[in-house]
Scaffold this active site. Structure first.
Site, PDB file in Angstrom:
ATOM      1  CB  THR A  46    -101.675   8.665 -74.860  1.00 55.64           C
ATOM      2  OG1 THR A  46    -102.437   9.719 -75.435  1.00 55.64           O
ATOM      3  CG2 THR A  46    -101.818   7.408 -75.690  1.00 55.64           C
ATOM      4  CE1 TYR A 109    -114.574   4.648 -84.383  1.00 53.41           C
ATOM      5  CE2 TYR A 109    -116.486   5.952 -83.747  1.00 53.41           C
ATOM      6  CZ  TYR A 109    -115.940   4.812 -84.337  1.00 53.41           C
ATOM      7  OH  TYR A 109    -116.769   3.862 -84.855  1.00 53.41           O
ATOM      8  CE1 TYR A 135    -100.356  14.296 -77.831  1.00 52.48           C
ATOM      9  CE2 TYR A 135    -101.894  13.327 -76.255  1.00 52.48           C
ATOM     10  CZ  TYR A 135    -100.792  13.208 -77.076  1.00 52.48           C
ATOM     11  OH  TYR A 135    -100.115  12.012 -77.172  1.00 52.48           O
ATOM     12  NE  ARG A 140    -101.074   7.031 -78.787  1.00 51.13           N
ATOM     13  CZ  ARG A 140    -101.127   5.775 -78.388  1.00 51.13           C
ATOM     14  NH1 ARG A 140    -102.279   5.146 -78.363  1.00 51.13           N
ATOM     15  NH2 ARG A 140    -100.036   5.144 -78.004  1.00 51.13           N
ATOM     16  CE  LYS A 164     -97.390  14.602 -75.836  1.00 48.10           C
ATOM     17  NZ  LYS A 164     -97.903  13.508 -74.988  1.00 48.10           N
ATOM     18  CB  ILE A 206     -95.194  16.195 -73.073  1.00 49.04           C
ATOM     19  CG1 ILE A 206     -95.510  17.586 -72.511  1.00 49.04           C
ATOM     20  CG2 ILE A 206     -95.891  15.118 -72.221  1.00 49.04           C
ATOM     21  CD1 ILE A 206     -96.983  17.954 -72.546  1.00 49.04           C
TER      22      ILE A 206
END
Length: 303
Positions: A46, A109, A135, A140, A164, A206
């Site tokens: 990202t 989305y 992840y 997001r 993550k 991370i």
């Protein structure tokens, strides 16, 4: 996956003022990480503004990082998306010989159900030639990968080796740590709670802020892993204001402002992102001025 324990850094994609990829600055940033204690590098996550890069630019970023790294640190490549078929096609066609794992974001989305998330990662695990790091970043993606889904994937697929976890939920992270298979890694995706996650049994982070202050942040995580709690929290609270600042007006605008203040690259971001405002830029520059990294950069050549 011992190579994923400690501090990984989600690399930015530096741009010149004309918005083209700045290969020279990216090389400089990679060397800065390598020489200041970072354990591994994550490419095209990202923070790299991956969504605004075309395929040619993505290949340029990969080639630049691989060449600059020269095999010194393990590399993780971001391979994910909300089109499962497209992700699978990339996994089948790409050469992964330079990478130890992929980092694959939960579909965004579309907002799939937990079963949809499971089936997406099942399809990825079945074709990926290298280990997979899940992840989870609900802020997001619009959907949370629940611990039950993560644990189901971790138990069903041996090549799904880590997550993550960036939900910003310490309780959720602790549930994962408590119930995970023995060798499965829970990696913080949130700089502010990375230390508590490590102390609870997590494997590291991370990081975004680690890119600006790799020496201090990687040392913080090492202290946590070594159970040197007082030393770790001393560094945590020293860096905490900078963590708040770099996310105050969005990522990677904040960290690019840090990198500009350090002399590593321009602060250029691509629309729809915009630069941080003048007040925040001033506060970031003042903080950077307090840290020895600035002197180190002036004294060393990171090309």
């Amino acid at each position: 996956m011992q190579s994923l324990i400690g501090t990984g850094v989600a690399l930015v994609t530096p741009f010149k003022k004309d918005f083209s990829v700045d290969v020279e600055s990216l090389t400089k940033i990679v060397n800065y990480q390598v020489e200041n204690g970072i354990n591994y590098l994550v490419i095209l996550g990202t923070t790299a503004e991956n969504a605004t890069l075309n395929q040619e630019e993505k290949e340029l970023v990969i080639q630049t990082v691989v060449a600059a790294n020269k095999g010194r640190l393990p590399l993780v490549l971001g391979v994910g998306g909300n089109n499962t078929h497209k992700v699978i096609e990339e996994l089948k066609s790409r050469d992964f010989s330079d990478f130890v794992a992929i980092l694959s974001v939960s579909p965004y989305y579309n907002k799939p159900t937990q079963e949809g998330i499971y089936q997406h990662f099942k399809a990825i695990a079945e074709v990926s030639p290298i280990p997979v790091i899940l992840y989870n970043v609900p802020g997001r993606t619009g959907s949370n990968v629940l611990p039950s889904t993560v644990l189901r994937l971790a138990n069903d697929f041996k090549n799904i080796v880590a997550i993550k976890e960036a939900a910003g939920d310490l309780v959720q992270a602790m549930q994962l740590i408590h119930n995970k298979p023995k060798d499965f890694l829970v990696i913080s995706g949130d700089d502010m709670i990375a230390l508590p996650i490590v102390l609870a049994g997590g494997s590291g982070v991370i990081s975004v802020i680690g890119q600006g202050f790799p020496k201090q942040f990687s040392e913080l995580i090492r202290f946590g892993l070594d159970r040197k709690v007082d030393d770790a929290y001393k560094l945590h609270y020293f860096l905490s204001n900078s963590i708040d600042m770099i996310f105050e007006q969005g990522n990677p605008g904040g960290i690019k402002e840090v990198l500009k203040s350090l002399g590593l690259c321009e602060n250029t971001v691509r629309l729809p992102l915009v630069n941080v405002d003048a007040d925040l830029a001033t506060r970031i520059a003042l903080f950077v001025g307090e840290i020895d990294n600035k002197l180190a950069i002036k004294e060393q050549n990171y090309y």
